[in-house]
Design a protein around this motif. Structure first.
Motif, PDB file in Angstrom:
ATOM      1  N   ARG A 183       1.177  -1.545   0.191  1.00 52.99           N
ATOM      2  CA  ARG A 183       0.068   0.108  -0.004  1.00 52.99           C
ATOM      3  C   ARG A 183       1.004   1.398  -0.213  1.00 52.99           C
ATOM      4  NH1 ARG A 183      -1.952  -3.816   3.850  1.00 52.99           N
ATOM      5  NH2 ARG A 183      -4.209  -4.222   3.489  1.00 52.99           N
TER       6      ARG A 183
ATOM      7  N   ASP B 159       3.893   1.318   2.377  1.00 55.37           N
ATOM      8  CA  ASP B 159       4.488   0.232   2.730  1.00 55.37           C
ATOM      9  C   ASP B 159       5.534   0.746   1.652  1.00 55.37           C
ATOM     10  OD1 ASP B 159       2.976  -1.171   4.004  1.00 55.37           O
ATOM     11  OD2 ASP B 159       2.194  -1.950   2.650  1.00 55.37           O
TER      12      ASP B 159
ATOM     13  N   ARG C  54      -6.931  -2.769  -5.502  1.00 55.32           N
ATOM     14  CA  ARG C  54      -7.580  -2.145  -5.472  1.00 55.32           C
ATOM     15  C   ARG C  54      -7.029  -0.761  -5.344  1.00 55.32           C
ATOM     16  NH1 ARG C  54     -12.783  -3.533  -3.533  1.00 55.32           N
ATOM     17  NH2 ARG C  54     -12.759  -5.465  -3.276  1.00 55.32           N
TER      18      ARG C  54
ATOM     19  N   GLN D  23      -6.060   1.573  -2.991  1.00 63.63           N
ATOM     20  CA  GLN D  23      -4.935   1.539  -2.079  1.00 63.63           C
ATOM     21  C   GLN D  23      -3.706   0.389  -1.985  1.00 63.63           C
ATOM     22  OE1 GLN D  23      -7.736   0.386  -2.104  1.00 63.63           O
ATOM     23  NE2 GLN D  23      -7.889  -0.997   0.135  1.00 63.63           N
ATOM     24  N   TRP D  24      -3.293  -0.501  -2.984  1.00 59.33           N
ATOM     25  CA  TRP D  24      -2.056  -1.038  -3.188  1.00 59.33           C
ATOM     26  C   TRP D  24      -1.582  -0.691  -4.712  1.00 59.33           C
ATOM     27  CZ3 TRP D  24      -0.982  -4.753   0.071  1.00 59.33           C
ATOM     28  CH2 TRP D  24      -1.753  -5.359   0.906  1.00 59.33           C
ATOM     29  N   CYS D  25      -0.892   0.081  -4.263  1.00 60.96           N
ATOM     30  CA  CYS D  25       0.214   0.973  -5.350  1.00 60.96           C
ATOM     31  C   CYS D  25       1.380   1.279  -5.810  1.00 60.96           C
ATOM     32  CB  CYS D  25      -0.805   3.117  -5.524  1.00 60.96           C
ATOM     33  SG  CYS D  25      -0.253   3.332  -3.849  1.00 60.96           S
TER      34      CYS D  25
ATOM     35  N   ASP E 142       2.485 -10.107  -1.140  1.00 63.01           N
ATOM     36  CA  ASP E 142       2.022  -8.994  -0.393  1.00 63.01           C
ATOM     37  C   ASP E 142       3.493  -8.867   0.396  1.00 63.01           C
ATOM     38  OD1 ASP E 142       1.612  -7.249   1.618  1.00 63.01           O
ATOM     39  OD2 ASP E 142       1.234  -8.549   3.082  1.00 63.01           O
TER      40      ASP E 142
ATOM     41  N   VAL F 209      -7.624  -7.425  -1.731  1.00 68.76           N
ATOM     42  CA  VAL F 209      -6.285  -6.587  -2.830  1.00 68.76           C
ATOM     43  C   VAL F 209      -7.259  -6.054  -4.110  1.00 68.76           C
ATOM     44  CG1 VAL F 209      -4.477  -7.475  -3.754  1.00 68.76           C
ATOM     45  CG2 VAL F 209      -4.738  -7.901  -1.278  1.00 68.76           C
TER      46      VAL F 209
END
Length: 376
Positions: free
Chosen positions: A97, A100, A134, A136-138, A246, A293
């Motif tokens: 995300r 991270d 999604r 936010q997982w960028c 992840d 995700v």
């Protein structure tokens, strides 16, 4: 036992999964080798349940040299070993995300420093690789060199090469006890007694038990349950979907065929060695994490299974002579990376036991970080 065991051999290898089979194939041209396997079928608990891939960064920086050096043997094996390679293209994303970003930066920098081809990407470049991701997982590190491994064919090729070189495989043959004598070992296997110069412990989840049965101090090999699920999705995801891992270690998934994926919650539940089965809570956890995700409806759970992954205390593989008994050889603790590192570990260990030194990238690896003496 399915075949009569010889009364004597140079090297007796306990365990015929990928660790034992690859070592037998590397060593059998130079020493008399016998493989003993407790189950009806070699590779039953770990090798045969693997969703294996060749992924240079998987397992961490300590494992990476073994993985990188194994690529050529897996991709372009000698013609007398296999008619074609064992790898097919996949690619991989180590995903995070926005929060991270620093962790993904550090991950990419660490492996680039070690010579791994890692591209740092973010935003739309990430979304383009995983449809339905999604927002936010960028943040991600992209490795185009990741490959799937044909595990069954690789394992069978090692067993076939070992047999062709004179090694004998005996299944349904549990090692009950081993006793050190002047000339080597006297080993009780099933109903037979076998004399061997060297005893190799490639027993996977049972490695510490084999050591104890041989009068050798265990090193702390811990079996862990790993859950895998095959999902049929309600959207047409591509079969060539990257391996998506992840950055925090909570999941990975990859395309299996169009509209289907293999998924794991990346669980490592400590267990006693046994024939593990998936727990419903772990399957539910995997699906819940996936749905956080990607925006993919789940149409069905088509398959679910579990296997054993066994780790040393420092999560590095363990291979070489025991520091207190040079004729007891460890080949254990391969975790979830034993298949992608098998050529390197087998080549390095076989050279310690009488085979020629490996050439190329494998021969340039320093085996000392993997020696059993680090636990002494």
């Amino acid at each position: 036992m399915t075949a009569a065991a010889p009364s004597a051999t140079d090297v007796l290898i306990v365990g015929a999964g990928i660790a034992g089979a690859s070592l037998a194939a590397a060593l059998a041209p130079w020493r008399r080798v016998m493989l003993v396997e407790a189950e009806d079928t070699p590779g039953y608990h770990a090798t045969g349940r693997s969703a294996a891939f060749w992924h240079e960064s998987y397992g961490g920086a300590g494992v990476q040299p073994l993985t990188s050096a194994s690529f050529e043997a897996l991709d372009q094996p000698h013609a007398d070993f296999a008619e074609r390679g064992f790898l097919t293209p996949r690619s991989a994303l180590t995903l995070g995300r926005a929060a991270d970003a620093a962790a993904v930066d550090a991950f990419a920098a660490e492996f680039r420093f070690k010579g791994v081809a890692v591209e740092r990407i973010s935003g739309d470049a990430v979304a383009a690789l995983v449809p339905g991701l999604r927002p936010q997982w960028c943040e991600a590190a992209y490795e185009s060199a990741c490959r799937d491994i044909d595990v069954a064919r690789l394992h069978a090729a090692y067993l076939r090469a070992a047999k062709r070189a004179g090694a004998q495989l005996v299944t349904r043959a549990s090692m009950r006890r081993a006793r050190r004598v002047a000339a080597g070992w006297v080993i009780e296997v099933g109903g037979a007694t076998i004399h061997a110069d060297l005893l190799v412990n490639a027993a996977g989840a049972w490695a510490d038990r084999v050591a104890a049965a041989s009068g050798i101090a265990p090193v702390g090999i811990q079996p862990c349950r790993r859950t895998m699920v095959q999902l049929r999705l309600g959207v047409p995801t591509p079969a060539a979907l990257p391996l998506v891992i992840d950055i925090g270690g909570d999941f990975y998934f990859k395309g299996e065929s169009e509209g289907r994926i293999w998924l794991t919650p990346h669980d490592e539940t400590p267990v006693d060695p046994h024939d593990v089965v998936p727990e419903d809570i772990d399957v539910a956890t995997a699906i819940d994490r996936l749905q956080s995700v990607v925006d993919w409806p789940v149409a069905a759970v088509e398959r679910k299974w579990a296997g054993l992954r066994s780790f040393a205390p420092d999560r590095l593989p363990v291979f070489g002579s025991d520091p207190h008994e040079a004729r007891f050889i460890w080949c254990a603790g391969q975790g979830g990376f034993g298949i992608q590192t098998a050529p390197a570990i087998a080549g390095l260990l076989a050279a310690q036991l009488g085979a020629p030194e490996p050439r190329g990238a494998i021969g340039r690896i320093d085996p000392s970080p993997f020696a059993v003496s680090r636990f002494a």
